[in-house]
Design an enzyme around this catalytic site. Structure first.
Site, mmCIF file in Angstrom:
data_model
loop_
_atom_site.group_PDB
_atom_site.id
_atom_site.type_symbol
_atom_site.label_atom_id
_atom_site.label_comp_id
_atom_site.label_asym_id
_atom_site.label_seq_id
_atom_site.Cartn_x
_atom_site.Cartn_y
_atom_site.Cartn_z
ATOM 1 N NE ARG A 127 -2.656 1.186 3.478
ATOM 2 C CZ ARG A 127 -3.450 1.109 4.538
ATOM 3 N NH1 ARG A 127 -4.745 0.879 4.375
ATOM 4 N NH2 ARG A 127 -2.977 1.261 5.758
ATOM 5 C CE LYS B 277 -2.452 4.792 6.950
ATOM 6 N NZ LYS B 277 -3.464 5.616 7.595
ATOM 7 C CD GLU C 13 -12.088 6.562 5.166
ATOM 8 O OE1 GLU C 13 -11.540 5.532 5.582
ATOM 9 O OE2 GLU C 13 -11.573 7.298 4.309
#
Ligand code: PMP
Length: 293
Positions: free
Chosen positions: A52, A151, A184
């Site tokens: 990721r 991220k 979220e």
């Protein structure tokens, strides 16, 4: 006690772990990171976290100056040097030192650091009795701006949402997409259970593809629980049978009250508790070993 930090190829005491004031991670939030957990002398889903961070870096055009194997070793060795078999790891790659302008081409080399520490997030009572949540007015970033799948070090939007949660006296908050669908939480993914089906928003609508989220969906499928990745609204959330959040730090945490509406019977649900158990079991066996003893 002072921690040992990995910084650009060296292991240094935290007092010496310093980055430049010209680092674009600091000046512009230009960089990417991972929060990773170690359990029982293993680093849970380490490979997934490493993949990721390389994907986040690729999207922002940032070259991580190490191979995935070298980065994996840096994470494991940082845990070893701090004597940690259980703990929380923060892996950060910034654009590096540049000048005061935005131009990433002025930053010749990314800065890489790894912090391994211990973590306690929510008190046990919340895992047993469930969290209270509110919906905040701060919307999740649009997927066509900075895609939340990256991220990145740019968490200001989520910090706004966290400030709203703080004002309301709750520990976490639900963020909606620009269109008003449930996205979220500020640092966790959200799940509901309705009529035995586990439901979570799809990643393309603009959420982080949480690693705990992926694990929980796989555990559910293995247990024969139907899983749907589909958009849903606050109406669906308020009328769900169960609700829980997932994240590396929070793990799987039930929620029993959202915006003053009691979820289900007001207690953590059966499927939630089943998944919490299955999750903890998986942490005992998944991931590379830290100490070979
Ligand atoms: N959403 C956001 C916005 C996050 O920052 C995080 C990680 N803290 C998550 C979801 C959960 O992701 P993961 O399970 O990979 O920790």
């Amino acid at each position: 006690m002072s921690l040992i930090i990995y910084l650009d190829g060296n292991y240094v005491p935290e007092e010496e772990a310093k980055v430049s004031v010209f680092d674009h991670g600091l000046l512009y939030g230009d960089g990417v990171f991972e929060g990773i957990r170690a359990y029982h002398n293993r680093v849970f889903k380490l490979h997934d976290h490493l993949v990721r961070i390389y994907e986040s870096a690729k999207t922002i055009g940032l070259v991580i100056p190490m191979t995935l194997e070298e980065l994996q070793e840096a994470v494991l060795e940082t845990l070893r040097r701090n004597g940690l078999r259980d703990g929380y790891v923060r892996l950060v790659v910034t654009r590096g030192k540049g000048d005061l302008g935005l131009d990433p081409n002025k930053c010749p080399r990314a800065t890489v650091f790894v912090i391994a520490a211990s973590i306690v997030l929510y008190p046990d009572e919340f895992y047993e009795n469930g969290l209270k949540l509110i919906t905040v007015s701060t919307r999740r970033n649009r997927a066509d701006a900075i895609n939340p799948r990256v991220k990145s070090l740019n968490y200001l939007n989520n910090i706004y949402a966290k400030m709203e949660a703080n004002l309301a006296g709750v520990l976490e908050a639900i963020m909606l997409t620009n269109e008003g669908f449930v996205a979220e939480a500020t640092g966790d993914n959200v799940f509901i259970v309705k009529n035995g089906v586990l439901i979570t928003p799809p990643v393309y609508m603009g959420i982080l593809q949480g690693i705990t989220r992926d694990v929980v969906m796989e555990l559910a499928r293995d247990a024969g629980i139907p899983v749907e990745e589909t958009v849903f609204t606050l109406h669906d959330l308020y009328n769900a049978d169960e609700c829980f959040l997932t994240g590396t730090a929070a793990e799987v945490i039930p929620s029993v009250n959202v915006d003053g509406r009691v979820i289900g019977d007001g207690k953590p649900g059966k499927i939630t508790n089943q998944l919490i158990k299955a999750f903890h079991k998986l942490t005992e066996t998944d991931g590379p070993v830290i100490f070979n003893d």
